[in-house]
Motif scaffolding. Structure first.
Motif, PDB file in Angstrom:
ATOM      1  N   ASN A  13     -11.871  -1.658  -3.186  1.00 16.34           N
ATOM      2  CA  ASN A  13     -11.513  -0.837  -4.731  1.00 16.34           C
ATOM      3  C   ASN A  13     -10.091  -0.705  -4.286  1.00 16.34           C
ATOM      4  O   ASN A  13      -9.167  -0.742  -5.402  1.00 16.34           O
ATOM      5  CB  ASN A  13     -12.211   0.345  -4.708  1.00 16.34           C
ATOM      6  CG  ASN A  13     -13.470   0.012  -5.516  1.00 16.34           C
ATOM      7  OD1 ASN A  13     -13.613  -1.098  -6.152  1.00 16.34           O
ATOM      8  ND2 ASN A  13     -14.300   1.104  -5.349  1.00 16.34           N
ATOM      9  N   PHE A  14      -9.652  -0.378  -3.320  1.00 21.17           N
ATOM     10  CA  PHE A  14      -8.129  -0.047  -3.102  1.00 21.17           C
ATOM     11  C   PHE A  14      -7.201  -1.123  -2.913  1.00 21.17           C
ATOM     12  O   PHE A  14      -6.250  -1.280  -3.464  1.00 21.17           O
ATOM     13  CB  PHE A  14      -8.054   0.547  -1.565  1.00 21.17           C
ATOM     14  CG  PHE A  14      -6.568   0.817  -0.954  1.00 21.17           C
ATOM     15  CD1 PHE A  14      -5.851   2.109  -1.539  1.00 21.17           C
ATOM     16  CD2 PHE A  14      -6.023   0.286   0.089  1.00 21.17           C
ATOM     17  CE1 PHE A  14      -4.844   2.294  -1.552  1.00 21.17           C
ATOM     18  CE2 PHE A  14      -4.720   0.766   0.489  1.00 21.17           C
ATOM     19  CZ  PHE A  14      -4.102   1.403  -0.284  1.00 21.17           C
ATOM     20  N   ILE A  15      -7.675  -2.320  -2.546  1.00 18.24           N
ATOM     21  CA  ILE A  15      -6.976  -3.422  -2.451  1.00 18.24           C
ATOM     22  C   ILE A  15      -7.184  -4.598  -3.526  1.00 18.24           C
ATOM     23  O   ILE A  15      -6.368  -5.558  -3.827  1.00 18.24           O
ATOM     24  CB  ILE A  15      -7.112  -4.321  -1.203  1.00 18.24           C
ATOM     25  CG1 ILE A  15      -8.333  -4.995  -0.867  1.00 18.24           C
ATOM     26  CG2 ILE A  15      -6.621  -3.417   0.198  1.00 18.24           C
ATOM     27  CD1 ILE A  15      -8.521  -5.993  -0.007  1.00 18.24           C
ATOM     28  N   LYS A  16      -7.744  -4.148  -4.531  1.00 26.57           N
ATOM     29  CA  LYS A  16      -8.463  -5.090  -5.555  1.00 26.57           C
ATOM     30  C   LYS A  16      -7.206  -5.857  -6.226  1.00 26.57           C
ATOM     31  O   LYS A  16      -7.237  -7.051  -6.912  1.00 26.57           O
ATOM     32  CB  LYS A  16      -9.466  -4.676  -6.507  1.00 26.57           C
ATOM     33  CG  LYS A  16      -8.935  -3.708  -7.400  1.00 26.57           C
ATOM     34  CD  LYS A  16     -10.218  -2.945  -8.174  1.00 26.57           C
ATOM     35  CE  LYS A  16      -9.669  -1.952  -9.144  1.00 26.57           C
ATOM     36  NZ  LYS A  16     -10.854  -1.341  -9.637  1.00 26.57           N
ATOM     37  N   ASP A  17      -6.072  -5.142  -6.502  1.00 22.06           N
ATOM     38  CA  ASP A  17      -5.218  -5.400  -7.439  1.00 22.06           C
ATOM     39  C   ASP A  17      -3.667  -5.952  -6.679  1.00 22.06           C
ATOM     40  O   ASP A  17      -2.665  -6.238  -7.121  1.00 22.06           O
ATOM     41  CB  ASP A  17      -4.647  -4.591  -8.477  1.00 22.06           C
ATOM     42  CG  ASP A  17      -5.892  -4.408  -9.560  1.00 22.06           C
ATOM     43  OD1 ASP A  17      -6.482  -5.302  -9.787  1.00 22.06           O
ATOM     44  OD2 ASP A  17      -5.845  -3.221  -9.882  1.00 22.06           O
ATOM     45  N   ILE A  18      -4.071  -5.966  -5.272  1.00 24.08           N
ATOM     46  CA  ILE A  18      -2.871  -6.540  -4.615  1.00 24.08           C
ATOM     47  C   ILE A  18      -3.190  -7.758  -3.706  1.00 24.08           C
ATOM     48  O   ILE A  18      -4.111  -8.181  -3.360  1.00 24.08           O
ATOM     49  CB  ILE A  18      -2.801  -5.450  -3.143  1.00 24.08           C
ATOM     50  CG1 ILE A  18      -2.827  -3.927  -3.554  1.00 24.08           C
ATOM     51  CG2 ILE A  18      -1.446  -5.589  -2.250  1.00 24.08           C
ATOM     52  CD1 ILE A  18      -3.185  -3.051  -2.649  1.00 24.08           C
ATOM     53  N   ASP A  19      -2.070  -8.584  -3.892  1.00 22.42           N
ATOM     54  CA  ASP A  19      -2.021  -9.769  -3.413  1.00 22.42           C
ATOM     55  C   ASP A  19      -1.598  -9.426  -1.984  1.00 22.42           C
ATOM     56  O   ASP A  19      -0.430  -9.513  -1.682  1.00 22.42           O
ATOM     57  CB  ASP A  19      -1.137 -10.910  -4.078  1.00 22.42           C
ATOM     58  CG  ASP A  19      -1.157 -12.191  -3.588  1.00 22.42           C
ATOM     59  OD1 ASP A  19      -1.941 -12.560  -2.766  1.00 22.42           O
ATOM     60  OD2 ASP A  19       0.009 -12.926  -3.553  1.00 22.42           O
ATOM     61  N   LEU A  20      -2.370  -9.416  -1.017  1.00 21.94           N
ATOM     62  CA  LEU A  20      -1.827  -8.982   0.454  1.00 21.94           C
ATOM     63  C   LEU A  20      -1.522 -10.387   1.255  1.00 21.94           C
ATOM     64  O   LEU A  20      -2.202 -11.009   1.347  1.00 21.94           O
ATOM     65  CB  LEU A  20      -2.966  -8.454   1.087  1.00 21.94           C
ATOM     66  CG  LEU A  20      -3.263  -6.897   0.903  1.00 21.94           C
ATOM     67  CD1 LEU A  20      -4.507  -6.432   1.733  1.00 21.94           C
ATOM     68  CD2 LEU A  20      -1.935  -6.137   1.305  1.00 21.94           C
ATOM     69  N   ASP A  21      -0.321 -10.221   1.738  1.00 22.87           N
ATOM     70  CA  ASP A  21       0.246 -10.942   2.481  1.00 22.87           C
ATOM     71  C   ASP A  21      -0.399 -11.118   4.026  1.00 22.87           C
ATOM     72  O   ASP A  21      -0.588 -11.938   4.768  1.00 22.87           O
ATOM     73  CB  ASP A  21       1.833 -11.301   2.611  1.00 22.87           C
ATOM     74  CG  ASP A  21       2.284 -11.591   1.118  1.00 22.87           C
ATOM     75  OD1 ASP A  21       1.922 -12.901   0.940  1.00 22.87           O
ATOM     76  OD2 ASP A  21       2.914 -10.947   0.325  1.00 22.87           O
ATOM     77  N   ILE A  22      -0.170  -9.638   4.560  1.00 23.75           N
ATOM     78  CA  ILE A  22       0.063  -9.359   5.762  1.00 23.75           C
ATOM     79  C   ILE A  22      -1.247  -8.033   6.089  1.00 23.75           C
ATOM     80  O   ILE A  22      -0.747  -7.022   5.233  1.00 23.75           O
ATOM     81  CB  ILE A  22       1.274  -9.230   6.435  1.00 23.75           C
ATOM     82  CG1 ILE A  22       2.138 -10.526   6.522  1.00 23.75           C
ATOM     83  CG2 ILE A  22       0.924  -8.597   8.010  1.00 23.75           C
ATOM     84  CD1 ILE A  22       3.341 -10.475   6.962  1.00 23.75           C
ATOM     85  N   ILE A  23      -1.898  -7.941   7.201  1.00 21.62           N
ATOM     86  CA  ILE A  23      -2.524  -6.859   7.437  1.00 21.62           C
ATOM     87  C   ILE A  23      -2.066  -6.679   9.059  1.00 21.62           C
ATOM     88  O   ILE A  23      -1.998  -7.490   9.745  1.00 21.62           O
ATOM     89  CB  ILE A  23      -3.988  -6.869   7.419  1.00 21.62           C
ATOM     90  CG1 ILE A  23      -4.598  -6.934   5.850  1.00 21.62           C
ATOM     91  CG2 ILE A  23      -4.801  -5.717   8.138  1.00 21.62           C
ATOM     92  CD1 ILE A  23      -5.826  -6.911   5.560  1.00 21.62           C
ATOM     93  N   VAL A  24      -1.694  -5.424   9.226  1.00 22.89           N
ATOM     94  CA  VAL A  24      -1.314  -5.043  10.565  1.00 22.89           C
ATOM     95  C   VAL A  24      -2.184  -3.865  10.927  1.00 22.89           C
ATOM     96  O   VAL A  24      -2.385  -2.954  10.290  1.00 22.89           O
ATOM     97  CB  VAL A  24       0.016  -4.363  10.658  1.00 22.89           C
ATOM     98  CG1 VAL A  24       0.494  -4.089  12.175  1.00 22.89           C
ATOM     99  CG2 VAL A  24       1.219  -5.410  10.121  1.00 22.89           C
TER     100      VAL A  24
END
Length: 197
Positions: A13-24
């Motif tokens: 739910n937290f990331i559903k609208d984010i186009d994530l490039d990188i997770i650290v």
């Protein structure tokens, strides 16, 4: 993170609208969450202080993760986080998953402190120097101010809660310039809470 169905729901739910490039990720352990993170972003930086854990994580992720989608860093996050962030650009959407490092503190008692504040301070520096944009942050083992039954870490009599990290968050986002969501429910009482910023 991924051993609790409610954490997975909260995370998605937290990331559903984010186009994530990188997770650290700070605290690789055996690589379980690292492998699962692959589904949600283009590249993962994961840092582990224990070489045996890191070796196990690399074996567990063989044929799943490679140098095109993951970089494994061996060392203290306070050193390696800066190295990992040096390859991030200010156009990329970055999510930090900051583990509270309980197992490392047990294995390395001489490092009897919580690196989360130092990790956040490194993020502050990179944001203030405009090397990265304001990130998304999840901190594991975090207290929910409205539910004292959610398991969380305590360091030198200080709970890992919003007061503990507020100064750094204000420096990253501006005073109260962020929204925070907390774990509301856990599958088992032994599972810990998280804050989503």
């Amino acid at each position: 993170m991924f051993n609790d169905k409610y954490s997975i729901i909260d995370f998605e739910n937290f990331i559903k609208d984010i186009d994530l490039d990188i997770i650290v990720e700070t605290g690789t352990k055996w690589g379980d969450s690292t492998i699962k993170f692959k589904k949600y972003c283009k590249f993962i930086h994961t840092i582990e202080i224990n070489k045996d854990y890191l070796s196990t994580a690399q074996k567990n992720s063989k044929n799943i993760l490679d140098e095109n989608n993951c970089k494994f860093w061996l060392g203290d996050t306070r050193d390696e986080l800066q190295n990992a962030l040096s390859s991030v650009t200010k156009k990329q959407n970055v999510l930090f998953f900051l583990d509270a490092h309980t197992h490392c503190m047990e294995i390395f008692p001489e490092k009897n402190d919580n690196p989360v504040l130092n990790e956040l301070s490194i993020i502050v520096r990179f944001v203030n120097d405009k090397k990265i944009k304001k990130p998304y942050i999840i901190i594991d083992d975090f207290a929910n101010p409205k539910n004292k039954n959610i398991k969380h870490n305590i360091y030198e009599n200080a709970a890992l809660n919003i007061e503990y990290v507020k100064r750094q968050l204000d420096l990253i986002y501006g005073k109260n310039g962020y929204e925070a969501y907390y774990t509301e429910k856990v599958e088992k009482s032994s599972n810990s809470g998280k804050i989503f910023i």
